[in-house]
Design a protein around this motif. Structure first.
Motif, mmCIF file in Angstrom:
data_model
loop_
_atom_site.group_PDB
_atom_site.id
_atom_site.type_symbol
_atom_site.label_atom_id
_atom_site.label_comp_id
_atom_site.label_asym_id
_atom_site.label_seq_id
_atom_site.Cartn_x
_atom_site.Cartn_y
_atom_site.Cartn_z
ATOM 1 N N THR A 50 -41.659 3.686 0.607
ATOM 2 C CA THR A 50 -40.672 2.829 -0.055
ATOM 3 C C THR A 50 -40.428 3.381 -1.455
ATOM 4 N N ASP A 51 -39.214 3.200 -1.926
ATOM 5 C CA ASP A 51 -38.875 3.513 -3.313
ATOM 6 C C ASP A 51 -37.590 2.760 -3.633
ATOM 7 N N ASP A 52 -37.061 2.990 -4.817
ATOM 8 C CA ASP A 52 -35.857 2.253 -5.210
ATOM 9 C C ASP A 52 -34.645 2.609 -4.364
ATOM 10 N N ASP A 53 -34.683 3.761 -3.671
ATOM 11 C CA ASP A 53 -33.558 4.174 -2.825
ATOM 12 C C ASP A 53 -33.556 3.479 -1.474
ATOM 13 N N GLY A 54 -34.734 3.043 -0.984
ATOM 14 C CA GLY A 54 -34.792 2.387 0.310
ATOM 15 C C GLY A 54 -36.188 2.373 0.902
ATOM 16 N N ILE A 55 -36.250 2.037 2.178
ATOM 17 C CA ILE A 55 -37.511 1.936 2.895
ATOM 18 C C ILE A 55 -37.418 2.809 4.153
ATOM 19 N N THR A 56 -38.448 3.609 4.389
ATOM 20 C CA THR A 56 -38.502 4.450 5.576
ATOM 21 C C THR A 56 -39.521 3.856 6.531
ATOM 22 N N LEU A 57 -39.075 3.632 7.775
ATOM 23 C CA LEU A 57 -39.932 3.058 8.809
ATOM 24 C C LEU A 57 -40.066 4.035 9.972
ATOM 25 N N ARG A 58 -41.217 4.014 10.623
ATOM 26 C CA ARG A 58 -41.401 4.714 11.895
ATOM 27 C C ARG A 58 -41.242 3.644 12.957
ATOM 28 N N ARG A 59 -40.224 3.782 13.810
ATOM 29 C CA ARG A 59 -39.928 2.744 14.814
ATOM 30 C C ARG A 59 -41.163 2.421 15.646
ATOM 31 N N ASP A 60 -41.359 1.140 15.888
ATOM 32 C CA ASP A 60 -42.505 0.637 16.642
ATOM 33 C C ASP A 60 -42.027 -0.413 17.639
ATOM 34 N N PRO A 61 -41.291 0.031 18.681
ATOM 35 C CA PRO A 61 -40.781 -0.943 19.655
ATOM 36 C C PRO A 61 -41.902 -1.478 20.539
ATOM 37 N N ALA A 62 -41.621 -2.561 21.239
ATOM 38 C CA ALA A 62 -42.618 -3.178 22.120
ATOM 39 C C ALA A 62 -43.053 -2.221 23.227
ATOM 40 N N ARG A 63 -42.122 -1.420 23.721
ATOM 41 C CA ARG A 63 -42.461 -0.440 24.772
ATOM 42 C C ARG A 63 -42.548 0.942 24.132
ATOM 43 N N PRO A 64 -43.681 1.626 24.239
ATOM 44 C CA PRO A 64 -43.804 2.945 23.618
ATOM 45 C C PRO A 64 -42.848 3.981 24.193
ATOM 46 N N ASP A 65 -42.309 3.742 25.398
ATOM 47 C CA ASP A 65 -41.376 4.701 25.996
ATOM 48 C C ASP A 65 -39.915 4.337 25.718
ATOM 49 N N ALA A 66 -39.677 3.352 24.854
ATOM 50 C CA ALA A 66 -38.310 2.944 24.526
ATOM 51 C C ALA A 66 -37.597 4.058 23.764
ATOM 52 N N PRO A 67 -36.279 4.173 23.919
ATOM 53 C CA PRO A 67 -35.534 5.196 23.178
ATOM 54 C C PRO A 67 -35.744 5.022 21.672
ATOM 55 N N ALA A 69 -38.520 5.472 20.002
ATOM 56 C CA ALA A 69 -39.889 5.120 19.619
ATOM 57 C C ALA A 69 -40.482 6.238 18.771
ATOM 58 N N GLY A 70 -41.052 5.882 17.641
ATOM 59 C CA GLY A 70 -41.696 6.848 16.775
ATOM 60 C C GLY A 70 -40.770 7.568 15.810
ATOM 61 N N GLU A 71 -39.460 7.424 15.983
ATOM 62 C CA GLU A 71 -38.533 8.125 15.083
ATOM 63 C C GLU A 71 -38.533 7.446 13.720
ATOM 64 N N ARG A 72 -38.279 8.224 12.690
ATOM 65 C CA ARG A 72 -38.217 7.685 11.332
ATOM 66 C C ARG A 72 -36.799 7.234 11.022
ATOM 67 N N VAL A 73 -36.717 6.082 10.377
ATOM 68 C CA VAL A 73 -35.421 5.506 10.008
ATOM 69 C C VAL A 73 -35.456 5.169 8.525
ATOM 70 N N LEU A 74 -34.502 5.695 7.773
ATOM 71 C CA LEU A 74 -34.365 5.333 6.367
ATOM 72 C C LEU A 74 -33.317 4.241 6.259
ATOM 73 N N VAL A 75 -33.700 3.112 5.684
ATOM 74 C CA VAL A 75 -32.750 2.031 5.418
ATOM 75 C C VAL A 75 -32.520 2.042 3.912
ATOM 76 N N ARG A 76 -31.292 2.360 3.517
ATOM 77 C CA ARG A 76 -30.967 2.393 2.089
ATOM 78 C C ARG A 76 -31.136 1.007 1.482
ATOM 79 N N ALA A 77 -31.571 0.961 0.248
ATOM 80 C CA ALA A 77 -31.811 -0.319 -0.429
ATOM 81 C C ALA A 77 -30.567 -1.211 -0.396
ATOM 82 N N ALA A 78 -29.401 -0.623 -0.565
ATOM 83 C CA ALA A 78 -28.152 -1.402 -0.564
ATOM 84 C C ALA A 78 -27.860 -2.025 0.793
ATOM 85 N N ASP A 79 -28.451 -1.481 1.866
ATOM 86 C CA ASP A 79 -28.205 -1.988 3.221
ATOM 87 C C ASP A 79 -29.250 -2.978 3.703
#
Length: 99
Positions: A50-67, A69-79
């Motif tokens: 996390t920083d002032d630009d946004g938050i980066t998450l590693r996807r953690d869906p309920a099913r580990p084989d979900a499309p 899964a595990g990919e990194r997603v940056l959500v900009r602070a403004a969003d």
């Protein structure tokens, strides 16, 4: 859920340590909104950074084989529309053998 502009003294997603499991509601771009018919989407994942630009998450869906899964997603602070921490995912136990 926390908001992008919390009241003084409130918890903020920018303070969450790496490893925190969370859900972040993000505002969709105009193109994404037009294609989906929605204004927001939720990202469930584990905080990577996390920083002032946004938050980066590693996807953690309920099913580990979900499309995605595990990919990194940056959500900009403004969003970031809202965010809240989640408890750790429960550990699945193997099924008991039936007699």
């Amino acid at each position: 859920m926390t908001t992008p502009n919390p009241l003084p003294g409130s918890s903020d997603w920018r303070d969450w340590p790496a490893g925190t499991r969370a859900v972040v509601r993000r505002r969709l771009s105009l193109a994404e909104a037009a294609a989906s018919g929605q204004r927001w989407t939720d990202v469930v994942g584990v905080v990577v950074a996390t920083d002032d630009d946004g938050i980066t998450l590693r996807r953690d869906p309920a099913r580990p084989d979900a499309p995605g899964a595990g990919e990194r997603v940056l959500v900009r602070a403004a969003d970031v529309e809202a965010a809240r921490p989640l408890p750790p995912r429960p550990v699945r136990r193997p099924a008991r053998p039936q007699n």
